[in-house]
Design an enzyme around this catalytic site. Structure first.
Site, mmCIF file in Angstrom:
data_model
loop_
_atom_site.group_PDB
_atom_site.id
_atom_site.type_symbol
_atom_site.label_atom_id
_atom_site.label_comp_id
_atom_site.label_asym_id
_atom_site.label_seq_id
_atom_site.Cartn_x
_atom_site.Cartn_y
_atom_site.Cartn_z
ATOM 1 N N HIS A 38 -0.449 -4.083 6.828
ATOM 2 C CA HIS A 38 0.606 -3.150 6.446
ATOM 3 C C HIS A 38 1.896 -3.911 6.233
ATOM 4 O O HIS A 38 2.158 -4.880 6.941
ATOM 5 C CB HIS A 38 0.815 -2.078 7.525
ATOM 6 C CG HIS A 38 1.564 -0.904 7.028
ATOM 7 N ND1 HIS A 38 2.935 -0.817 7.086
ATOM 8 C CD2 HIS A 38 1.131 0.227 6.423
ATOM 9 C CE1 HIS A 38 3.313 0.321 6.542
ATOM 10 N NE2 HIS A 38 2.243 0.973 6.132
ATOM 11 N N GLU B 87 -5.479 4.110 6.570
ATOM 12 C CA GLU B 87 -6.559 4.431 5.637
ATOM 13 C C GLU B 87 -7.952 4.252 6.228
ATOM 14 O O GLU B 87 -8.907 4.843 5.745
ATOM 15 C CB GLU B 87 -6.437 3.562 4.379
ATOM 16 C CG GLU B 87 -5.076 3.575 3.722
ATOM 17 C CD GLU B 87 -4.801 4.833 2.948
ATOM 18 O OE1 GLU B 87 -5.367 5.884 3.301
ATOM 19 O OE2 GLU B 87 -4.003 4.771 2.007
HETATM 20 C C1 LIG Z 1 -0.976 -3.049 2.699
HETATM 21 C C2 LIG Z 1 -0.779 -4.413 2.054
HETATM 22 C C3 LIG Z 1 -0.671 -4.224 0.544
HETATM 23 C C4 LIG Z 1 0.541 -5.022 2.580
HETATM 24 O O1 LIG Z 1 0.743 -6.173 1.855
HETATM 25 P P1 LIG Z 1 1.935 -7.218 2.043
HETATM 26 O O2 LIG Z 1 2.924 -6.753 3.020
HETATM 27 O O3 LIG Z 1 2.446 -7.507 0.676
HETATM 28 O O4 LIG Z 1 1.195 -8.440 2.680
HETATM 29 P P2 LIG Z 1 0.902 -9.789 1.947
HETATM 30 O O5 LIG Z 1 0.208 -9.502 0.659
HETATM 31 O O6 LIG Z 1 2.171 -10.538 1.908
HETATM 32 O O7 LIG Z 1 -0.128 -10.443 2.931
HETATM 33 C C5 LIG Z 1 0.221 -11.397 3.931
HETATM 34 C C6 LIG Z 1 -1.009 -12.208 4.249
HETATM 35 O O8 LIG Z 1 -1.967 -11.371 4.897
HETATM 36 C C7 LIG Z 1 -3.165 -11.300 4.134
HETATM 37 N N1 LIG Z 1 -3.634 -9.911 4.132
HETATM 38 C C8 LIG Z 1 -2.860 -8.784 4.096
HETATM 39 N N2 LIG Z 1 -3.652 -7.706 4.145
HETATM 40 C C9 LIG Z 1 -4.917 -8.151 4.209
HETATM 41 C C10 LIG Z 1 -6.165 -7.493 4.272
HETATM 42 N N3 LIG Z 1 -6.262 -6.170 4.278
HETATM 43 N N4 LIG Z 1 -7.288 -8.248 4.314
HETATM 44 C C11 LIG Z 1 -7.194 -9.597 4.310
HETATM 45 N N5 LIG Z 1 -6.036 -10.278 4.260
HETATM 46 C C12 LIG Z 1 -4.912 -9.564 4.206
HETATM 47 C C13 LIG Z 1 -2.802 -11.737 2.738
HETATM 48 O O9 LIG Z 1 -3.905 -12.262 2.068
HETATM 49 C C14 LIG Z 1 -1.726 -12.755 3.018
HETATM 50 O O10 LIG Z 1 -2.380 -13.944 3.418
HETATM 51 P P3 LIG Z 1 -1.806 -15.373 2.946
HETATM 52 O O11 LIG Z 1 -0.574 -15.563 3.778
HETATM 53 O O12 LIG Z 1 -2.920 -16.301 3.296
HETATM 54 O O13 LIG Z 1 -1.545 -15.292 1.486
HETATM 55 C C15 LIG Z 1 -1.943 -5.367 2.399
HETATM 56 O O14 LIG Z 1 -2.044 -5.515 3.778
HETATM 57 C C16 LIG Z 1 -3.272 -4.909 1.803
HETATM 58 O O15 LIG Z 1 -3.552 -5.215 0.646
HETATM 59 N N6 LIG Z 1 -4.110 -4.151 2.592
HETATM 60 C C17 LIG Z 1 -5.348 -3.648 2.068
HETATM 61 C C18 LIG Z 1 -5.123 -2.376 1.275
HETATM 62 C C19 LIG Z 1 -4.810 -1.181 2.168
HETATM 63 O O16 LIG Z 1 -5.422 -0.976 3.194
HETATM 64 N N7 LIG Z 1 -3.831 -0.393 1.715
HETATM 65 C C20 LIG Z 1 -3.388 0.768 2.427
HETATM 66 C C21 LIG Z 1 -2.020 0.549 2.998
HETATM 67 S S1 LIG Z 1 -1.509 1.824 4.083
#
Ligand SMILES: CC(C)(COP(=O)(O)OP(=O)(O)OC[C@H]1O[C@@H](n2cnc3c(N)ncnc32)[C@H](O)[C@@H]1OP(=O)(O)O)[C@@H](O)C(=O)NCCC(=O)NCCS
Length: 514
Positions: free
Chosen positions: A400, A453
Site C-alpha cells: 500500500h 483487497e
Molecule cells: C498498492 C501499490 C500500487 C502501492 O505502490 P507504491 O506505493 O507505488 O509502491 P512501489 O511501487 O514504490 O513499491 C515499492 C517496492 O515494493 C514492491 N511491491 C509493492 N507492492 C508489491 C506487491 N503487491 N507484490 C510484490 N512487490 C510489491 C515493489 O516491487 C517495489 O520493489 P522495488 O523496491 O524492488 O522496486 C502496490 O503495493 C501494488 O501494486 N500492490 C498490488 C496491487 C493491489 O493490491 N492494489 C490494491 C491497493 S489497495
C-alpha cells in the site's frame, strides 16, 4: 518576486506560535503522534536552552516509513540538523526566496537565538500570493507520495499507525457499529444522524434509487452493444448519460444545495445502474430497487434477485462502509481535480470511476481471488509466490502506498471472513502468511502487508457477489466518498493546476523543414 499583496509584511506578522517542539532523544513515534494530534507538518527539535537544533517534517516520516526504520529510532537520527532559520523582522518575500531556494516547507523563526515561531510555505504563499517557483519542482517525490495537495475535513489515513478515520470517528469502529446510510450521512453532514435525521435521510434516498426513465430505457441497448464489457466500464458510460439526462450543469454555476442533490442522486442510483447492467449483460431481467430494503440488502437483492441473509447483507455492508473514503487516493484526487475546473458532478464521478478501475487501485480483489485459484493448494503457495515475486510480479492484495503496517480494513475483513466461515478462509489465511513472509524475505525493508483487497474478494465471494462485481461494489460505496470530496472542493475551490519538471532535450531546437 512578491506581489504588492505581500506589502511590507514581516515574518512576525504571519508566523505560527507557539511552536510544536521535540527533543532529539525522544522516540520519533512520539514526535509523529504529537504532529498528527496537533495537526502540524513539522516539529522543531530544541535543546535545553530552547535553541533550534533540528527540524523533523512529515517528509522525514515518509522517508522513515519507506526505509522500514525502527519505530524506536530517536528523533536525532531522522531530523534535518541545524536548520536554516529566519528572523521575525524579515520581509515575507525574502523568507519566501529562502524557502524556495532550498525547497524547505517550514522554517523556524529565531530571534536572538531563541525560537519564537515557525513559518510555512503555505503561510507565505497565502500572504504573498506567489506561484511556486520552478526550482521547487525537483523536490516532488514520484507518484506525489506524501505530498499534501489540499485541506479536508472528511477524513485521513495515518499510514504508520495503521489507522484511518471518517471525520472525527475511527472508520473501522463505524463499520462495526453503524449502517452504511449513517456513515453516508456523516460524510455529507459532518456528524452522525439522530434517529429523526436518519429517518428523513432514508426517505430522501428511497425514491432516488429509481433510475430516470430515459436512462432506464436505453440500458438494454447499451448492454447489448458491449455484452463482454466489465460492468464498471458500462457504469462510466451510464453515469455520464445520467448527468446529461438530468441536466447537470457545471459545478461552478451551482449553489451548494443543488450540487448536494445531484450528489445524492448519483450515489443512490449507482447501485441500481450497476446491478441492472450486470443482469442485462447476462441476459437476466432487471430487478427494480425495493424501497423496503436497506442499502446493502437492496444492492444484493438487485444483483442476485434474492433478498440476502442478514449475515451476508451485513458483511457486504461492513466492506462497503470501510471503503467509502480513504484519504487522497487516486480516484478521489481525480474527482477533486475535475471538480476544481468547475465541471459538472457527473464528469468528476466518471473520471473517478476510470481511476478506480486500474488494478493498482480498485481492480485488485478479483485478481487476489484469482491468485488463490492459481495457487490451488497450500503446498504450492511457497513456490508460486516466490516465483511471482522473483519474476517481478506484484501480489494482488498486498502492499500500500500509505500503510507501512497492517491495513486496518484487511484486519477487519479478515474477521468478517472468519465470521462467515468456509474452506477458502483458512486457505486464504495460510496464503496470506506465506505471502507476507516471502515479501519480507525477497523485498526486505519495503514493509509490504495485506491490503483491503485481499479479504474483500473472500468476503464478497462468500456472500454470493460474482467476481466481475467486486470492483463495482467498491465503486458503489466509494462514490459516496468521491461526492463528499466534490462538495468540499466546490465549496472552497481553486483550480488544481500543478507543474511538471521538463527533463527532455533543451529547447528551443531548430525545427527541421518537413
Ligand atoms: C498498492 C501499490 C500500487 C502501492 O505502490 P507504491 O506505493 O507505488 O509502491 P512501489 O511501487 O514504490 O513499491 C515499492 C517496492 O515494493 C514492491 N511491491 C509493492 N507492492 C508489491 C506487491 N503487491 N507484490 C510484490 N512487490 C510489491 C515493489 O516491487 C517495489 O520493489 P522495488 O523496491 O524492488 O522496486 C502496490 O503495493 C501494488 O501494486 N500492490 C498490488 C496491487 C493491489 O493490491 N492494489 C490494491 C491497493 S489497495
Amino acid at each position: 518576486m512578491a506581489t504588492t499583496e505581500s506589502g511590507n509584511r514581516t515574518v512576525a506578522d504571519i508566523m505560527s506560535a507557539p511552536v510544536v517542539t521535540a527533543t532529539a532523544e525522544e522516540p520519533v513515534t512520539s514526535a509523529a503522534t504529537r504532529m498528527r494530534e496537533l495537526g502540524v507538518g513539522s516539529v522543531v527539535v530544541v535543546d535545553d536552552a530552547e535553541h533550534a537544533i533540528g527540524i523533523l517534517t512529515e517528509r522525514d516520516l515518509v522517508r522513515l516509513a519507506a526505509a522500514g526504520a525502527n519505530p524506536d529510532d530517536r528523533v536525532r537520527e531522522w531530523m534535518t540538523p541545524d536548520p536554516d532559520s529566519v528572523a521575525p523582522s524579515a520581509q515575507v518575500s525574502d523568507a519566501f526566496a529562502s524557502l524556495a531556494e532550498h525547497g524547505y516547507r517550514h522554517i523556524p523563526v529565531v530571534d536572538d537565538g531563541r525560537l519564537v515561531g515557525i513559518v510555512s510555505m503555505r503561510d507565505l504563499m497565502r500572504i504573498a500570493q506567489i506561484q511556486p517557483a520552478e526550482n521547487l519542482s525537483h523536490e516532488v517525490p514520484r507518484g506525489l507520495e506524501g505530498v499534501v495537495v489540499a485541506e479536508t475535513t472528511i477524513g485521513d489515513v495515518r499510514g504508520l499507525e495503521g489507522f484511518y478515520h471518517y471525520r472525527q470517528y475511527d472508520a473501522i469502529e463505524l463499520a462495526e457499529k453503524r449502517s452504511l446510510e449513517d456513515v453516508w450521512y456523516l460524510l455529507y453532514h459532518d456528524d452522525l444522524p439522530t434517529s429523526s435525521e436518519r429517518a428523513a435521510f432514508a426517505e430522501e434516498i428511497r425514491p432516488m434509487r429509481e433510475l430516470p426513465s430515459d436512462v432506464a430505457k436505453v440500458l438494454p441497448a447499451i448492454a447489448a452493444t458491449a455484452p463482454d464489457a466489465p460492468p464498471l466500464d458500462l457504469l462510466r458510460t451510464t453515469v455520464s448519460m445520467m448527468g446529461a439526462a438530468l441536466g447537470f450543469r457545471p459545478s461552478l454555476d451551482l449553489l451548494g444545495a443543488e450540487l448536494r442533490d445531484q450528489a445524492m442522486r448519483v450515489c443512490a442510483s449507482v447501485p441500481t445502474l450497476l446491478c441492472a447492467l450486470y443482469r442485462l449483460t447476462h441476459r437476466m431481467t432487471v430487478i427494480e430497487p425495493d424501497p423496503e430494503l436497506a442499502y446493502a440488502e437492496n444492492y444484493l437483492y438487485m444483483m442476485t434477485g434474492e433478498v440476502p441473509t442478514p449475515e451476508h447483507a451485513r458483511a457486504v455492508e461492513q466492506y462497503m462502509i470501510s471503503t467509502i473514503d480513504h484519504g487522497f487516493n487516486a480516484s478521489t484526487f481525480t474527482a477533486r481535480v475535475i471538480t476544481s475546473t468547475g465541471a459538472d458532478l457527473a464528469a468528476a464521478v466518471v473520471g473517478a470511476i476510470g481511476a478506480l478501475s486500474g488494478p493498482l487501485h480498485g481492480g485488485a480483489p478479483s485478481r487476489a481471488l484469482g491468485m488463490l485459484d492459481d495457487i490451488g493448494t497450500i503446498d504450492k503457495a511457497e513456490p508460486w509466490i516466490r516465483d511471482a515475486i522473483e519474476r517481478g510480479d506484484r501480489l494482488m492484495g498486498f502492499g500500500h502506498r500509505v500503510y507501512k503496517t497492517d491495513d486496518p480494513r484487511s484486519v477487519m475483513l479478515r474477521s468478517v471472513a472468519e465470521r462467515l466461515g468456509g474452506d477458502n478462509v483458512e486457505f486464504a489465511k495460510e496464503v496470506e502468511q506465506k505471502a507476507i513472509d516471502l515479501l519480507a524475505e525477497l523485498k526486505p525493508g519495503r514493509k509490504l502487508y495485506t491490503n483491503v483487497e485481499f479479504y474483500a474478494g473472500i468476503v464478497m465471494d462468500a456472500c454470493g457477489v460474482p467476481r466481475e462485481m467486486f470492483t463495482p461494489t467498491f465503486a458503489s460505496s466509494r462514490v459516496i466518498g468521491w461526492t463528499a470530496h466534490i462538495l468540499e472542493q466546490a465549496a472552497d475551490n481553486r483550480l488544481i493546476r500543478p507543474s511538471a519538471q521538463y527533463v527532455g532535450p533543451p529547447p528551443p531546437q531548430p525545427v527541421p523543414a518537413a
